[in-house]
Design a protein around this motif. Structure first.
Motif, PDB file in Angstrom:
ATOM      1  N   MET A 130       2.186 -10.414 -22.789  1.00  0.00           N
ATOM      2  CA  MET A 130       1.239 -11.160 -22.502  1.00  0.00           C
ATOM      3  C   MET A 130       1.516 -11.933 -21.656  1.00  0.00           C
ATOM      4  O   MET A 130       2.465 -12.553 -21.646  1.00  0.00           O
ATOM      5  N   PRO A 131       0.747 -12.276 -21.055  1.00  0.00           N
ATOM      6  CA  PRO A 131       1.102 -13.373 -19.760  1.00  0.00           C
ATOM      7  C   PRO A 131       1.489 -14.111 -19.974  1.00  0.00           C
ATOM      8  O   PRO A 131       1.114 -15.001 -20.879  1.00  0.00           O
ATOM      9  N   GLY A 132       2.629 -15.465 -18.965  1.00  0.00           N
ATOM     10  CA  GLY A 132       3.244 -15.542 -20.005  1.00  0.00           C
ATOM     11  C   GLY A 132       3.157 -17.239 -18.609  1.00  0.00           C
ATOM     12  O   GLY A 132       2.496 -17.328 -17.018  1.00  0.00           O
ATOM     13  N   TRP A 149      -8.765 -14.861 -25.659  1.00  0.00           N
ATOM     14  CA  TRP A 149      -9.469 -15.747 -26.168  1.00  0.00           C
ATOM     15  C   TRP A 149      -8.347 -16.656 -26.548  1.00  0.00           C
ATOM     16  O   TRP A 149      -9.515 -17.611 -27.694  1.00  0.00           O
ATOM     17  N   ASP A 150      -7.167 -16.860 -26.751  1.00  0.00           N
ATOM     18  CA  ASP A 150      -6.813 -17.450 -27.583  1.00  0.00           C
ATOM     19  C   ASP A 150      -6.282 -18.992 -26.533  1.00  0.00           C
ATOM     20  O   ASP A 150      -5.040 -19.214 -26.101  1.00  0.00           O
ATOM     21  N   ALA A 151      -6.842 -19.750 -27.638  1.00  0.00           N
ATOM     22  CA  ALA A 151      -6.756 -21.397 -26.640  1.00  0.00           C
ATOM     23  C   ALA A 151      -5.294 -21.827 -26.806  1.00  0.00           C
ATOM     24  O   ALA A 151      -5.091 -23.588 -25.464  1.00  0.00           O
ATOM     25  N   THR A 152      -4.614 -21.680 -27.737  1.00  0.00           N
ATOM     26  CA  THR A 152      -3.344 -22.174 -27.887  1.00  0.00           C
ATOM     27  C   THR A 152      -2.163 -21.513 -26.562  1.00  0.00           C
ATOM     28  O   THR A 152      -0.415 -21.870 -26.680  1.00  0.00           O
ATOM     29  N   VAL A 153      -2.450 -21.007 -26.348  1.00  0.00           N
ATOM     30  CA  VAL A 153      -1.051 -19.951 -25.545  1.00  0.00           C
ATOM     31  C   VAL A 153      -1.640 -20.451 -24.023  1.00  0.00           C
ATOM     32  O   VAL A 153       0.026 -20.493 -23.617  1.00  0.00           O
ATOM     33  N   SER A 180     -10.818 -23.372 -22.036  1.00  0.00           N
ATOM     34  CA  SER A 180     -11.151 -24.037 -22.924  1.00  0.00           C
ATOM     35  C   SER A 180     -10.825 -25.611 -22.783  1.00  0.00           C
ATOM     36  O   SER A 180      -9.272 -26.347 -22.625  1.00  0.00           O
ATOM     37  N   ILE A 181     -11.781 -26.250 -23.242  1.00  0.00           N
ATOM     38  CA  ILE A 181     -11.490 -27.607 -22.574  1.00  0.00           C
ATOM     39  C   ILE A 181     -11.903 -28.579 -23.884  1.00  0.00           C
ATOM     40  O   ILE A 181     -12.948 -28.731 -24.680  1.00  0.00           O
ATOM     41  N   LEU A 182     -10.868 -28.678 -24.034  1.00  0.00           N
ATOM     42  CA  LEU A 182     -11.396 -30.336 -25.727  1.00  0.00           C
ATOM     43  C   LEU A 182     -11.667 -31.511 -25.015  1.00  0.00           C
ATOM     44  O   LEU A 182     -10.759 -31.980 -24.048  1.00  0.00           O
ATOM     45  N   SER A 183     -12.302 -32.182 -25.486  1.00  0.00           N
ATOM     46  CA  SER A 183     -12.876 -33.515 -24.876  1.00  0.00           C
ATOM     47  C   SER A 183     -13.030 -34.472 -26.648  1.00  0.00           C
ATOM     48  O   SER A 183     -12.107 -34.379 -27.266  1.00  0.00           O
ATOM     49  N   ARG A 184     -13.048 -35.975 -26.133  1.00  0.00           N
ATOM     50  CA  ARG A 184     -12.296 -36.679 -26.063  1.00  0.00           C
ATOM     51  C   ARG A 184     -13.028 -36.983 -27.504  1.00  0.00           C
ATOM     52  O   ARG A 184     -12.283 -37.857 -28.444  1.00  0.00           O
ATOM     53  N   VAL A 234      -6.246 -21.941 -20.416  1.00  0.00           N
ATOM     54  CA  VAL A 234      -7.246 -20.739 -19.930  1.00  0.00           C
ATOM     55  C   VAL A 234      -7.169 -19.611 -20.944  1.00  0.00           C
ATOM     56  O   VAL A 234      -5.939 -19.301 -21.355  1.00  0.00           O
ATOM     57  N   ILE A 235      -8.286 -19.235 -21.430  1.00  0.00           N
ATOM     58  CA  ILE A 235      -8.562 -19.082 -21.868  1.00  0.00           C
ATOM     59  C   ILE A 235      -8.642 -16.886 -21.637  1.00  0.00           C
ATOM     60  O   ILE A 235     -10.046 -16.921 -20.262  1.00  0.00           O
ATOM     61  N   GLY A 236      -8.901 -15.851 -21.995  1.00  0.00           N
ATOM     62  CA  GLY A 236      -9.476 -14.649 -21.383  1.00  0.00           C
ATOM     63  C   GLY A 236      -8.362 -13.615 -22.050  1.00  0.00           C
ATOM     64  O   GLY A 236      -8.254 -13.230 -22.781  1.00  0.00           O
TER      65      GLY A 236
END
Length: 478
Positions: free
Chosen positions: A1-3, A71-75, A104-108, A64-66
């Protein structure tokens, strides 16, 4: 997986931004943001990959998800720059041209939104909504045109403009009535325009848009031609081919409003970033779309960068700015009490006036051989006069009054036209107050208004003869 480099590690000096870039961005004076923000294929420490950067100043985190990380926002989390710019950035190894992605944007408020890249050069074909990593690569062959286009675009040069909606100009019935691709259009359209002696073609917006029925006027990708008809290089080929045939290319461009689709600019980082927070300023009830906040420096830089992008990368010869009237008036499309006056108590959008003046100044400074056209339907003074003389700085203005008077005149029964000659000559009273273009807009044939021939109060053959010999000849002489 890309790093990705470790999220806790400071952004290296090889990032896309210099201190000057950040300063100009904050001031609203960076007009080449497409060279910095978005996704850019680079080699970092001998490793090929993509540098991502996005403006989201109020986000808690951005990833970045893709396809490359399922499509995993934790990576692949991005790093927030420590210079107060609100830009998140980072390098992901082994992500190359063609990769699909979102932010993937986490807002306040604890909510997460998956957004397309505002600076993406290419998007998935709608109804898919992801952005694509892309590099623009086309060997231009229009040097002869580029050398002389200043003469072709002079205010006193002859203009005969053919307006085209790429999706419906010509179809392929044997293949499900599909639209032509950019490459197929390049085979047919230039020859057609030369045969009919047009000097320019005006494309209704080609910028990426989610809803086909908007004809492109609900833009979501301000730096990408729609993927419906092929990749960016194919649109470049179309422009190139038109130029080789001596045809100038004008692009409809929409800085007035944008759609509220979840993957777009709306509520981008969990706040009203590109648009006004107050619906009396940030929502257009007529179009059910969001309005840009021209008072925000970064938004002005985003829009101006988009305009210059098309002139720079796609060799576009002119921009027709859509819905200028809606930008100029705070009460446009609103009833009393549904809008907020400006600081002087008036209805003029002072921030929009400043934006338009600065936009035109930037265009004519960097591309003096191009033109800007204002779709403006009121008596706002000096639309096509230089900003330093108090004007808005456009090169030309659509004469909407002439259009409506002329169409009404030709819709009259021939017996009655002698009582309505004033309609055909009235525009002479103000014809020299602006640099006018005499348009026959697509807006006058949709929603049941009928075609130009259908507006004539006579049989079809007589209407054709009248149009070709009368109005058609008049337009050609102008």
């Amino acid at each position: 997986m890309p790093g990705l480099m470790n999220p806790g590690v400071p952004v290296p000096k090889s990032g896309m931004f210099t201190d000057l870039d950040i300063y100009l961005f904050k001031q609203g004076d960076h007009f080449r943001l497409y060279e910095k923000l978005g996704s850019h294929c680079i080699t970092l420490e001998d490793v090929k990959g993509t540098w991502f950067s996005v403006w989201a100043p109020n986000a808690v985190s951005v990833s970045v998800i893709g396809e490359f990380n399922y499509w995993d926002a934790t990576v692949h989390a991005l790093c927030l720059r420590d210079d107060g710019s609100g830009i998140w950035e980072g390098f992901i190894a082994d992500v190359t041209v063609g990769a699909t992605y979102k932010y993937s944007i986490l807002s306040r408020d604890g909510k997460t939104a998956d957004k397309g890249d505002p600076f993406a050069l290419y998007w998935e074909k709608p109804p898919l909504t992801a952005s694509r990593v892309w590099e623009l690569d086309h060997a231009w062959n229009d040097a002869d045109w580029m050398r002389v286009r200043g003469e072709k675009n002079r205010l006193n040069a002859p203009f005969s403009i053919y307006e085209v909606h790429l999706g419906s100009w010509r179809r392929v019935p044997e293949e499900g009535n599909r639209s032509l691709t950019y490459r197929e259009m390049a085979e047919w359209l230039p020859r057609y325009l030369v045969e009919l002696n047009f000097t320019h073609v005006e494309f209704m917006p080609v910028t990426e848009h989610p809803f086909y029925g908007s004809w492109g006027y609900e833009t979501i990708g301000y730096f990408a031609p729609t993927a419906r008809y092929g990749p960016p290089e194919d649109f470049m080929l179309l422009v190139d081919t038109l130029h080789q045939q001596g045809i100038g290319v004008i692009l409809d461009w929409v800085p007035a409003h944008f759609p509220a689709d979840a993957h777009g600019l709306g509520h981008f980082d969990g706040t009203f970033l590109y648009e006004h927070a107050d619906p009396r300023q940030g929502y257009q009830p007529d179009w059910h779309s969001s309005l840009f906040n021209y008072g925000r420096n970064e938004v002005r830089a985003f829009l101006t960068s988009s305009a210059l992008f098309w002139l720079d990368k796609y060799h576009i010869d002119g921009l027709r700015i859509d819905a200028v009237t809606s930008m100029l008036y705070l009460d446009y499309g609103r009833k009393e009490g549904e809008w907020i006056p400006n600081r002087n108590g008036g209805r003029e959008n002072l921030d929009a006036v400043t934006f338009l003046r600065n936009l035109n100044d930037a265009i004519y400074r960097d591309y003096p051989d191009t033109q800007t056209f204002a779709e403006e339907s009121t008596a706002w003074p000096m639309v096509s006069r230089p900003a330093n003389f108090g004007g808005l700085g456009f090169g030309l203005k659509w004469n909407m009054g002439w259009m409506h008077d002329t169409l009404e005149y030709f819709s009259e029964n021939p017996i009655n036209r002698k009582y309505h000659h004033t309609q055909i000559i009235f525009s002479i009273w103000y014809a020299f107050s602006e640099n006018f273009v005499l348009p026959l807009s697509h807006d006058e044939v949709v929603y049941g208004k009928g075609s130009l021939i259908g507006k004539m109060s006579c049989d079809e053959l007589s209407a054709i003869n009248l149009f070709e010999g009368g109005l058609g000849g008049f337009l050609q002489n102008r």
